[in-house]
Write a protein that holds these residues in place. Sequence first.
Motif, mmCIF file in Angstrom:
data_model
loop_
_atom_site.group_PDB
_atom_site.id
_atom_site.type_symbol
_atom_site.label_atom_id
_atom_site.label_comp_id
_atom_site.label_asym_id
_atom_site.label_seq_id
_atom_site.Cartn_x
_atom_site.Cartn_y
_atom_site.Cartn_z
ATOM 1 N N ARG A 84 -51.261 -92.953 -19.716
ATOM 2 C CA ARG A 84 -51.272 -94.193 -20.452
ATOM 3 C C ARG A 84 -51.966 -94.604 -19.814
ATOM 4 N NH1 ARG A 84 -45.542 -95.187 -22.900
ATOM 5 N NH2 ARG A 84 -47.288 -96.877 -23.103
ATOM 6 N N SER A 85 -52.586 -96.029 -20.559
ATOM 7 C CA SER A 85 -52.638 -97.223 -19.546
ATOM 8 C C SER A 85 -51.454 -97.938 -20.251
ATOM 9 C CB SER A 85 -54.064 -98.037 -20.379
ATOM 10 O OG SER A 85 -53.807 -97.979 -21.968
ATOM 11 N N TYR A 86 -51.380 -99.008 -19.409
ATOM 12 C CA TYR A 86 -49.805 -100.172 -19.650
ATOM 13 C C TYR A 86 -50.846 -101.408 -19.254
ATOM 14 C CZ TYR A 86 -47.624 -95.856 -19.094
ATOM 15 O OH TYR A 86 -46.661 -94.839 -18.712
ATOM 16 N N ARG A 87 -49.975 -102.547 -20.199
ATOM 17 C CA ARG A 87 -50.621 -104.005 -20.355
ATOM 18 C C ARG A 87 -49.299 -104.697 -19.568
ATOM 19 N NH1 ARG A 87 -54.982 -107.180 -22.280
ATOM 20 N NH2 ARG A 87 -55.604 -104.593 -22.700
ATOM 21 N N PHE A 88 -49.016 -105.898 -19.073
ATOM 22 C CA PHE A 88 -48.195 -106.088 -19.027
ATOM 23 C C PHE A 88 -48.696 -108.144 -18.949
ATOM 24 C CE2 PHE A 88 -47.544 -102.870 -16.472
ATOM 25 C CZ PHE A 88 -46.301 -102.510 -16.851
ATOM 26 N N ASP A 89 -47.996 -109.047 -19.522
ATOM 27 C CA ASP A 89 -48.124 -109.856 -19.619
ATOM 28 C C ASP A 89 -47.470 -111.392 -18.634
ATOM 29 O OD1 ASP A 89 -48.325 -112.841 -20.822
ATOM 30 O OD2 ASP A 89 -46.934 -112.389 -22.032
ATOM 31 N N VAL A 90 -49.002 -111.661 -17.966
ATOM 32 C CA VAL A 90 -48.659 -112.876 -16.659
ATOM 33 C C VAL A 90 -48.988 -113.947 -16.831
ATOM 34 C CG1 VAL A 90 -48.609 -110.693 -15.459
ATOM 35 C CG2 VAL A 90 -50.841 -111.117 -15.867
ATOM 36 N N THR A 91 -48.634 -114.493 -18.184
ATOM 37 C CA THR A 91 -49.472 -115.948 -18.698
ATOM 38 C C THR A 91 -48.652 -116.593 -17.309
ATOM 39 O OG1 THR A 91 -49.933 -115.501 -20.382
ATOM 40 C CG2 THR A 91 -50.140 -117.327 -20.270
ATOM 41 N N GLY A 92 -49.907 -117.976 -16.651
ATOM 42 C CA GLY A 92 -49.159 -118.825 -15.793
ATOM 43 C C GLY A 92 -48.204 -118.334 -14.299
ATOM 44 N N ARG A 93 -48.166 -117.128 -14.169
ATOM 45 C CA ARG A 93 -47.373 -116.329 -13.423
ATOM 46 C C ARG A 93 -48.958 -115.809 -11.781
ATOM 47 N NH1 ARG A 93 -43.029 -111.716 -15.827
ATOM 48 N NH2 ARG A 93 -42.997 -112.112 -13.266
ATOM 49 N N ALA A 94 -47.450 -115.701 -11.055
ATOM 50 C CA ALA A 94 -48.421 -115.585 -9.344
ATOM 51 C C ALA A 94 -47.271 -114.697 -8.687
ATOM 52 C CB ALA A 94 -49.728 -116.765 -8.934
ATOM 53 N N GLY A 95 -48.134 -114.734 -7.402
ATOM 54 C CA GLY A 95 -47.227 -114.194 -6.086
ATOM 55 C C GLY A 95 -47.656 -112.696 -5.860
ATOM 56 N N GLU A 96 -47.000 -112.540 -5.372
ATOM 57 C CA GLU A 96 -46.865 -110.615 -4.771
ATOM 58 C C GLU A 96 -46.638 -109.536 -6.113
ATOM 59 O OE1 GLU A 96 -45.913 -108.671 -0.272
ATOM 60 O OE2 GLU A 96 -44.027 -108.621 -1.755
ATOM 61 N N LEU A 97 -47.247 -108.792 -5.932
ATOM 62 C CA LEU A 97 -46.920 -108.336 -6.623
ATOM 63 C C LEU A 97 -46.951 -106.268 -6.251
ATOM 64 C CD1 LEU A 97 -47.428 -106.751 -9.850
ATOM 65 C CD2 LEU A 97 -50.137 -106.284 -9.382
ATOM 66 N N SER A 98 -45.965 -105.792 -6.499
ATOM 67 C CA SER A 98 -45.811 -104.089 -6.295
ATOM 68 C C SER A 98 -45.956 -103.363 -7.252
ATOM 69 C CB SER A 98 -44.755 -104.641 -5.627
ATOM 70 O OG SER A 98 -43.304 -104.628 -6.351
ATOM 71 N N VAL A 99 -46.101 -102.167 -7.176
ATOM 72 C CA VAL A 99 -46.568 -101.495 -7.438
ATOM 73 C C VAL A 99 -45.013 -100.038 -7.082
ATOM 74 C CG1 VAL A 99 -47.383 -99.409 -9.449
ATOM 75 C CG2 VAL A 99 -48.486 -102.269 -8.795
ATOM 76 N N THR A 100 -44.210 -99.469 -6.949
ATOM 77 C CA THR A 100 -44.232 -98.354 -6.288
ATOM 78 C C THR A 100 -43.805 -97.687 -7.160
ATOM 79 O OG1 THR A 100 -42.464 -100.371 -4.901
ATOM 80 C CG2 THR A 100 -41.476 -98.696 -4.876
ATOM 81 N N PHE A 101 -44.095 -96.489 -6.507
ATOM 82 C CA PHE A 101 -44.120 -95.342 -6.787
ATOM 83 C C PHE A 101 -43.357 -94.295 -6.820
ATOM 84 C CE2 PHE A 101 -48.695 -96.418 -7.620
ATOM 85 C CZ PHE A 101 -48.957 -96.463 -9.196
ATOM 86 N N ALA A 102 -42.120 -94.023 -7.351
ATOM 87 C CA ALA A 102 -41.130 -92.452 -6.685
ATOM 88 C C ALA A 102 -41.814 -91.705 -6.621
ATOM 89 C CB ALA A 102 -39.897 -92.946 -8.619
ATOM 90 N N SER A 103 -40.844 -90.905 -6.417
ATOM 91 C CA SER A 103 -41.753 -89.163 -5.777
ATOM 92 C C SER A 103 -41.470 -88.578 -7.649
ATOM 93 C CB SER A 103 -41.339 -88.293 -5.018
ATOM 94 O OG SER A 103 -41.092 -87.343 -5.550
ATOM 95 N N ALA A 104 -42.724 -87.993 -7.824
ATOM 96 C CA ALA A 104 -43.169 -87.111 -8.916
ATOM 97 C C ALA A 104 -41.794 -85.812 -9.119
ATOM 98 C CB ALA A 104 -44.293 -86.266 -9.396
ATOM 99 N N TYR A 105 -41.300 -85.622 -8.051
ATOM 100 C CA TYR A 105 -39.989 -84.506 -7.551
ATOM 101 C C TYR A 105 -38.897 -85.761 -7.994
ATOM 102 C CZ TYR A 105 -42.914 -80.838 -5.179
ATOM 103 O OH TYR A 105 -44.426 -79.939 -5.377
ATOM 104 N N ASP A 106 -38.545 -86.551 -7.802
ATOM 105 C CA ASP A 106 -37.451 -87.413 -7.726
ATOM 106 C C ASP A 106 -37.389 -88.032 -10.080
ATOM 107 O OD1 ASP A 106 -36.584 -86.412 -5.104
ATOM 108 O OD2 ASP A 106 -37.264 -88.887 -4.997
#
Length: 800
Positions: free
Chosen positions: A102-124
């Motif tokens: 799937r694709s994903y869309r997030f409203d970040v209007t007026g926001r900035a800073g460090e973006l982190s994307v943390t992936f869990a193990s697919a096994y977990d």
Amino acid sequence: MKHVVQLTEGWRLSHEGKRLEAEVPGCVHTDLLAAGLIPDPFLGANEKEIDWVGRRSWTYTLDLPPTGDTAERTDLVFDGLDTAAELVLDGQELGLTRNMHRSYRFDVTGRAGELSVTFASAYDEAASVRAVTGERPNVYPEPFQYVRKMAANFGWDWGPTVVTAGIWRPARLECWSTARVARVRPLVTVDGTDGRVELRVDVERTAAGTDRRLVALATVAGVTTRAEIDGDSVTLVLDVPGVRLWWPRGHGEQPLYDVELRLLDGAAPLDVWQRRIGFRTVELDRSADEHGTGFTFVVNGERVFVRGVNWIPDDVLPSRITPERYRERLEQTAAANVDLVRVWGGGIYEDDAFYDACDELGLMVWQDFLFACAAYPEEQPLRGEVEAEARENVVRLMPHPSLILWNGNNENLWGFRDWDWEEPLAGDSWGEGYYLGLLPRVVAGLDPTRHYTAGSPWSGSWDHHPNDPDHGTYHSWEVWNRQDYTEYRANVPRFVSEFGWQAPAALATLRRALPGEDLAPDSPGMLHHQKAEDGNGKLNRGVARHFDLPEGDFDRWHYLTQVVQARAVATGIEHWRANWPRCAGTIVWQINDCWPVSSWSAIDGDGRLKPLHHELRRVYADRLLTLQPGPDGPELVLCNQGSELWATDVTLRLMHTDGTLATRLSLGRDVPAREVLRLPVPPEVRPADGGTKEYLVADADDLRALHLPVRDKEFDYPAPRFDIAVETVGRDTDTVDVVVSAHTLVRDLLLQADRLAPHASADRGLITLLPGEQTRIRVHGAAGAGANVVRAALFCVEPA
């Protein structure tokens, strides 16, 4: 107007307290490879050394800057996240994901800073879902049915276990005001030469744009229409007279038309949507007849025998597959006279570049929904993900005229009936509700211009066995697993959507993948790159039924396995084509590989063509000449899949093994377009049953068929004798013609060009020459190859 900022630079991947440069799109494995922190999993047994990568979590970070845009809304968009991820921006959670498809869309209007994307193990992730849904049976010891991720990442009988994670498709910021185009569903139909395009358009508005009266303006083939949008959706209809029809390759041309939709606020442009479409009709004739239940595609009113191949992801790390690589692989596919590609259900919904190339090349696409070889829970959280994934991808792929069929799953309906699932399931859900309920409703609601079938194989209902050859689609795997390939002739399925035979990769591919190894069928690297259960045993038995199995001669073993693969697949296709229209198509398993491996592919993991590829080009050509067993002896079969009458003279020769002619006769015959002509071979040119010193040769135009009354190892082959000459082609010193002149029968001559140089290629596969005949094999990339060097790369059948 909407403004887009691609997020390709500045990503970092956290690893053991360090931050590595990360490539987006990409995955953890490609980043670790680029940093030199893991070995290439395709080499040797390195796959085992990197197992840890898929069993831990990973974090990507990016300093997301202020856009400095005057837009009312800014969205952070990901076209693909693999797979279970938590997204945090400037310390605040944006959302959670759990679906690679799937694709994903997030409203970040007026926001900035460090973006982190943390992936869990697919096994977990799989373990957490399994704890909710309970256990489900599976044909592999990996938990892929609990996570909406490419199943083949967890290993298959042709693929390694390389469990990926990462931002595998593009990421971007979209800055917009008033409204944007959220979704367009193009319903394309044609009546005669009059086309119609219905654009079902959904828009998303900002708060300030809620009451704005917007305009949608659409154009195709010089026809324009407009409509006002009061709410959030509108339908525009464009009637296009005099359209040219899109045809599968071999049946006509592939004209494509640009469609553009513009969203306007008065005269001010807000957004634009553009695609290419084609006009064609596709029906699927599943009517009952005296043989059972048919499965015949009818394109633009013309019944089609499908010449197909199954497609798996072209790389176990799919983010590495570029548009150029798609194009190359699909051009190779088309060159084998293929007209349909089935996208198999254990892989991915491919990138738009794949379907664009299929549109242009005339390759019909049979698209599986992504379920394969397992019982899938239907409870949450999976059910909602399955529906969202299906809805998004049906709409995404709708514009492509090459897409002709949606298929619910691979082998799961068959598995429920035959693979001992019912007792352990004890009434639990296993996917039937997806295949017979949810998915057909999604297709009917969103894409009513295309047909849906519940599975492959599938007989059409539970009234028949799911893999009944007389009803619907059929997978023929008993032959490869337990029988001789001549058993393909034992039945006439209505449509063969999977069958195949294995062979190793090309020698140059094996040498690259297994550096320094003394190659043998059972050497450590060869066994590691053979993932099928008892794969080498089946290869050896396949050879031994027809030839003496070579002992200690890897080159000979390698050649004979290639011969048997090509002959096996040709045997099936020739038999089933000879029984058109009862049998309406074959889809060979498989065209490509995702890494260097012994497998059923025609193109190996390094992109080299096996002899099977050349054999597919022969047996999938419009015109096929074959000799088939009949109730009273061999029969001559001429298959004409072309659009014109085939008027030909067939020469039949009964030959002695010493090279002398016993009997010769000619038959003049006309074969109508799209038809098959079947004739008994006259008695005077039939070799005696069980005879070892005579054989039958049929020639028509440039086509040839051979019939031996016994298997090769029982036949009295002469010792092959032939001369070789090497001629440079023009001024191109890199291209040569290898001229082979036969003094005896030379059966299944093969020049393995990669033995001359790793990048060399030949334009021919297996060739059979009669005494006194000559052939030319053009070889590219063979600069400086002399006759002695070429002779070492030539193989043919030898006396037992």
